[in-house]
Design a protein around this motif. Structure first.
Motif, PDB file in Angstrom:
ATOM      1  N   UNK A   4      28.470  20.556 -67.769  1.00  0.00           N
ATOM      2  CA  UNK A   4      29.459  21.316 -68.153  1.00  0.00           C
ATOM      3  C   UNK A   4      31.279  20.853 -67.621  1.00  0.00           C
ATOM      4  N   UNK A   5      32.003  20.286 -68.121  1.00  0.00           N
ATOM      5  CA  UNK A   5      33.224  20.545 -67.480  1.00  0.00           C
ATOM      6  C   UNK A   5      34.674  21.189 -68.553  1.00  0.00           C
ATOM      7  N   UNK A   6      34.455  21.780 -68.925  1.00  0.00           N
ATOM      8  CA  UNK A   6      35.706  22.349 -69.015  1.00  0.00           C
ATOM      9  C   UNK A   6      35.957  22.078 -70.744  1.00  0.00           C
ATOM     10  N   UNK A   7      34.388  21.498 -71.582  1.00  0.00           N
ATOM     11  CA  UNK A   7      34.641  21.426 -73.314  1.00  0.00           C
ATOM     12  C   UNK A   7      33.592  22.087 -74.013  1.00  0.00           C
ATOM     13  N   UNK A   8      32.988  23.429 -73.216  1.00  0.00           N
ATOM     14  CA  UNK A   8      32.062  24.117 -73.642  1.00  0.00           C
ATOM     15  C   UNK A   8      30.743  24.197 -74.416  1.00  0.00           C
ATOM     16  N   UNK A   9      30.324  23.392 -73.554  1.00  0.00           N
ATOM     17  CA  UNK A   9      28.819  23.675 -74.195  1.00  0.00           C
ATOM     18  C   UNK A   9      27.774  24.213 -72.825  1.00  0.00           C
ATOM     19  N   UNK A  10      28.657  24.657 -72.201  1.00  0.00           N
ATOM     20  CA  UNK A  10      27.416  25.836 -71.420  1.00  0.00           C
ATOM     21  C   UNK A  10      27.024  26.910 -71.966  1.00  0.00           C
ATOM     22  N   UNK A  11      28.902  27.273 -73.107  1.00  0.00           N
ATOM     23  CA  UNK A  11      28.887  28.797 -73.799  1.00  0.00           C
ATOM     24  C   UNK A  11      28.010  28.715 -74.490  1.00  0.00           C
TER      25      UNK A  11
ATOM     26  N   UNK B 192      42.771  32.011 -73.196  1.00  0.00           N
ATOM     27  CA  UNK B 192      41.355  31.064 -72.858  1.00  0.00           C
ATOM     28  C   UNK B 192      41.523  29.708 -72.613  1.00  0.00           C
ATOM     29  N   UNK B 193      42.664  29.205 -71.908  1.00  0.00           N
ATOM     30  CA  UNK B 193      43.855  28.693 -71.091  1.00  0.00           C
ATOM     31  C   UNK B 193      42.741  27.503 -70.906  1.00  0.00           C
ATOM     32  N   UNK B 194      41.639  27.310 -69.595  1.00  0.00           N
ATOM     33  CA  UNK B 194      41.469  26.275 -69.273  1.00  0.00           C
ATOM     34  C   UNK B 194      40.858  25.389 -69.936  1.00  0.00           C
ATOM     35  N   UNK B 195      40.430  24.110 -69.724  1.00  0.00           N
ATOM     36  CA  UNK B 195      39.511  23.464 -69.453  1.00  0.00           C
ATOM     37  C   UNK B 195      38.007  22.665 -67.998  1.00  0.00           C
ATOM     38  N   UNK B 196      38.933  21.472 -68.278  1.00  0.00           N
ATOM     39  CA  UNK B 196      38.135  21.201 -66.804  1.00  0.00           C
ATOM     40  C   UNK B 196      38.618  22.436 -65.424  1.00  0.00           C
ATOM     41  N   UNK B 197      39.970  22.496 -65.736  1.00  0.00           N
ATOM     42  CA  UNK B 197      39.934  24.121 -64.886  1.00  0.00           C
ATOM     43  C   UNK B 197      41.234  23.505 -63.004  1.00  0.00           C
ATOM     44  N   UNK B 198      40.752  22.478 -63.339  1.00  0.00           N
ATOM     45  CA  UNK B 198      41.362  22.118 -61.906  1.00  0.00           C
ATOM     46  C   UNK B 198      42.632  21.678 -61.913  1.00  0.00           C
TER      47      UNK B 198
END
Lengths: 153, 729
Positions: free
Chosen positions: B78-85, A95-101
């Protein structure tokens, strides 16, 4: 402008651009391969990393005229016949990416690194990946994912 | 259906003054542009629109689909902080359906209910509660209409597996899809909404892999920087050499003649051009001749703290009922005083700002990376003078934000340029533009003055904080940037005689929200000072804090948990390695952090080897996602702690590149371990930001433990270590 043919992810593409145009712009805007990202344009972040004949290069400072016959591989070309590369699988498992950019560049660098150094130490991974910035702070998971991919290879 | 307005190559100036019939302009269809039809003018801006509120009715958020899936719509992004999930987990749990059956749509302004910006670690603890309740109300509705359909009473049926079933006769069953497709629940959430008992949870509390991850490892996911539309062109804005410079004169003639250029535009200080290719736009930009006024304020990063203090406002006392620490301090035999400094810090998201705007006769389409899709809608509508609902915003994935994409900037630039030149325009900021024209975490200077009583307990506490504030021309108050966040010691500790005053001075650089806002430098001041006072009292950091937490059992539990998790063994001096503790509270969440550092006394090099964090954020939806946010917060916060400071000179950022600004890299990250204190009956709280705050305090306290010096100036550098060691002798 000059007509150039380059081979990207196994396909030939012919583009009509000035030789000085960065490979990054050609990939993203002419070929629609937007997986390779723009972070700084001056080789200070690694987000634009692709492979030329399997070697990692910064596409932001690679003029299209210098590509020649070399095979370009982008993030879109890593999976083969729909099967993810083991590094990509490790990236999902950890589960590496956060924003993924930044992740396309990170993955491309990691793939090339593991090919050279299949059994790296923590210190070797840190040194190899130090040129890739991640602002979301996924570094500890990048370390885990590369170690995971190494054990599975 | 949108109708495309056909263009010629003549640049469409003065669109807003309604000159659609200008020579050379060909309208393909009879409808005139949305821009020409609008009654409002650009000057009215975004403030003409009424304040909006997130709705509370179930149907705004949820719908049952004929295939048995459940649609979830939310204005958060969602921008990677996980709120969608996380939101999907909440809905699936309350409705007793599989997680995979939830289909989420986020942030697209024509498809989701209005919501405020995704900021302030507020998504789960505000919108998450609304969504959880909406799903619970939908379950109750399904039970009611299901019971009716099955000719039973509500207490005779259960909702499970996507169906309503009579408990005593499982053959009597009807699916949600058969009951409710295309039907509206017509009910709202309330304080009385009955939620599922956490003891029955099977989905909330599970570390379900985040749904946004797979598309982030194969290049598929799209960001604002990647957006395209038929006929789009690449826009570049003509920038001043320094902040505050005014555009005196501009000559586009050389640029206009260059290959690929499709238009140029100027309106006051706003000037730009566009070309078919990005490289062509960049070359043309270099050929623009612009004359700007000189910026000679004399303000630099060297004198910023003096400037903030000398231009400070009257100050705002933070306590509702401040104590009188001055009297106690005046009478105290031993006083403690320490001053802490912080520079401006850049957001530096890896993706620079970007937006694509397409103006059609019916509507304005915006694709962008943003934390605030409805804010974008409002600002673009205001800038173009069109009705709000005619602007449709599609927020793509954002490549890092940290507050910077809660400001609406590139979208308005793209909109104005698109209107000016008559093509869809994509604006893509460069890294240099991000540094020079972005906003910053405010610089600050804060002084703590305190004293102990005869028993070595904290008796009086004063905190005077000066932070950089931005006073737009004509504004009465500075623009909000939460420069004072976390400065009230009484948020955590029980002490009566406190007075915390926040002063804002005039800032030459625009300050803005930055993940955690002021909490990093205020927490440093508080937690470092508490450690120093502890030593004065002859107590260790944990024992000194404990009586101050007598009224705060949650914080005390977190402190004890992180002490245990870290194996807290401060070395008390000269081993070169040390551990430091810092506690924090933000966005409803209690945080305890311990840092372990090694300090090289010859080179001054600080190496952070380990970090332990314990959080109490109430009910946890997805533990792995929370751990990820905590890790990311620690790594991000370590960067300004050790490495970052914006330098500037008369409006020009002088270290405007990552080569000169050097954020933290993988080479410097510690091992990070995260633990939880969790009471599942407690409300869900925020986690995007709380773990940012205690990082510099934990590191400062660990450095003292290692080598006996107190660092009070961010970033903590090796030269600061060496200077402090020399001063100690």
């Amino acid at each position: 402008m000059a007509t150039t043919t380059i081979k990207v992810n196994g396909r030939d593409y012919t583009v009509d651009v000035e030789g000085t145009v960065p490979l990054q712009y050609v990939l993203r805007d002419d070929l629609g391969l937007t997986g390779t990202k723009f972070g700084c344009g001056v080789s200070e972040c690694g987000a634009c990393t692709v492979h030329l004949d399997g070697q990692p290069v910064r596409s932001c400072i690679t003029p299209i005229s210098s590509v020649g016959d070399k095979e370009v591989t982008t993030i879109e070309g890593l999976a083969v016949d729909g099967k993810l590369h083991p590094v990509q699988e490790a990236w999902i498992e950890a589960q590496v990416p956060q924003c993924g950019y930044c992740q396309s560049g990170q993955i491309m660098e990691a793939v090339a690194f593991l090919q050279k150094n299949p059994n790296p130490s923590d210190a070797e991974i840190r040194e190899a990946m130090a040129g890739h910035l991640c602002r979301c702070g996924t570094y500890t998971r990048i370390l885990s994912a590369i170690q995971l991919a190494a054990t599975k290879a | 259906m949108t109708i495309k307005l056909q263009q010629t190559s003549v640049s469409r100036r003065n669109v807003l003054k309604g000159v659609a019939g200008a020579a050379g302009l060909v309208v393909a269809w009879s409808s005139i542009s949305i821009l020409d039809a609008a009654p409002a003018t650009a000057q009215q801006g975004a403030s003409q629109f009424p304040r909006r509120q997130a709705p509370t009715d179930v149907d705004s958020y949820l719908a049952v689909n004929s295939d048995g899936t459940i649609s979830l719509a939310t204005g958060k992004v969602e921008f990677g902080q996980g709120i969608q999930t996380g939101f999907m987990q909440l809905v699936a749990e309350e409705l007793n359906v599989p997680f995979e059956s939830i289909k989420a749509v986020m942030g697209k302004t024509d498809r989701v209910p209005y919501d405020g910006a995704t900021v302030g670690s507020g998504s789960t603890r505000r919108t998450g509660i609304t969504i959880r309740k909406a799903a619970a109300e939908m379950r109750q509705w399904l039970l009611e209409i299901g019971a009716e359909a099955l000719e039973a009473t509500v207490d005779q049926v259960v909702a499970d597996g996507g169906a309503i079933t009579v408990s005593s006769d499982p053959t009597k069953t009807i699916t949600y899809a058969n009951l409710a497709t295309a039907k509206r629940a017509v009910r709202s959430i309330s304080d009385g909404t009955v939620l599922k008992d956490p003891a029955e949870y099977t989905i909330v509390g599970q570390s379900i892999p985040r749904v946004d991850v797979p598309a982030k490892v194969n290049g598929e996911i799209k960001y604002g920087y990647d957006a395209v539309v038929d006929g789009y062109v690449h826009g570049k804005i003509v920038r001043p050499p320094a902040l505050g410079a005014k555009l005196l004169d501009i000559d586009f003639s050389a640029a206009e003649a260059m290959p690929g250029v499709v238009g140029t535009f100027r309106d006051g200080d706003f000037a730009g051009l566009a070309a078919k290719r990005r490289d062509q736009a960049e070359s043309a930009l270099a050929a623009v001749k612009a004359t700007w006024s000189e910026v000679a304020t004399g303000n630099t990063s060297e004198n910023i703290h003096d400037l903030i203090v000398s231009t400070a406002d009257a100050g705002e006392v933070q306590e509702e009922e401040p104590g009188d620490p001055d009297s106690i301090l005046a009478a105290a035999t031993t006083k403690f005083e320490a001053t802490f400094l912080a520079p401006y810090v850049s957001h530096s998201p890896i993706e620079p700002k970007a937006a694509l705007v397409e103006i059609t006769p019916d509507q304005v389409n915006v694709w962008t990376s943003t934390q605030t899709p409805f804010g974008v809608q409002q600002s673009v509508a205001g800038a173009l003078g069109v009705p709000l609902e005619k602007v449709v915003v599609d927020p793509l994935m954002s490549g890092g934000a940290f507050g910077s994409k809660a400001a609406v900037v590139a979208e308005v630039e793209a909109a104005r340029l698109a209107a000016g030149i008559g093509h869809p325009v994509r604006i893509q900021w460069s890294r240099q533009e991000e540094f020079q024209f972005g906003q910053f975490r405010p610089a600050s200077k804060g002084t703590i003055t305190a004293s102990l009583d005869a028993n070595g307990n904290l008796a009086a506490w004063k905190y005077d904080l000066y932070s950089a504030g931005y006073f737009p021309e004509g504004a009465e108050a500075p623009s909000p940037c939460a420069g004072n966040a976390g400065m009230s010691i009484t948020d955590i500790y029980a002490i009566e005689q406190t007075k915390s005053t926040w002063y804002q001075g005039h800032s030459p650089l625009p300050p803005y929200f930055w993940r955690g806002n002021g909490t990093a430098y205020t927490n440093l001041a508080i937690e470092s000072s508490l450690d120093e006072l502890a030593e004065m009292a002859g107590k260790d950091p944990v024992s000194f804090r404990r009586p101050l937490l007598a009224q705060n059992p949650r914080m005390e539990a977190v402190m004890d948990a992180v002490v245990e998790l870290s194996g807290w063994t401060p070395g008390v001096g000269s081993t070169g390695a040390g551990m430091g503790l810092a506690l924090g509270f933000a966005d409803g969440t209690w945080v305890g952090e311990v840092a372990k550092v090694a300090v090289d006394e010859t080179s001054g090099q600080i190496t952070v080897t380990d970090f332990w964090v314990v959080v109490d954020c109430g009910l946890v939806i997805n533990p792995e996602a929370v751990r990820h946010q905590v890790e990311g917060s620690v790594v991000l916060s370590l960067s300004p702690t050790l490495k970052e400071a914006i330098t500037f000179d008369n409006g020009k950022i002088t270290n405007a590149s990552w080569g000169m600004y050097h954020p933290i890299t993988i080479a410097d990250v510690p091992t990070i371990k995260v633990g939880f204190v969790e009471d599942k009956t407690q409300p869900m709280q925020g986690i995007g930001e709380p773990a940012v705050a205690p990082v510099p305090g934990a590191v400062a306290n660990a450095i003292y433990d290692a080598v006996g010096v107190r660092l009070r100036e961010l970033p903590f550098t090796s030269s600061q270590v060496l200077a402090a060691l020399a001063a100690k002798e």
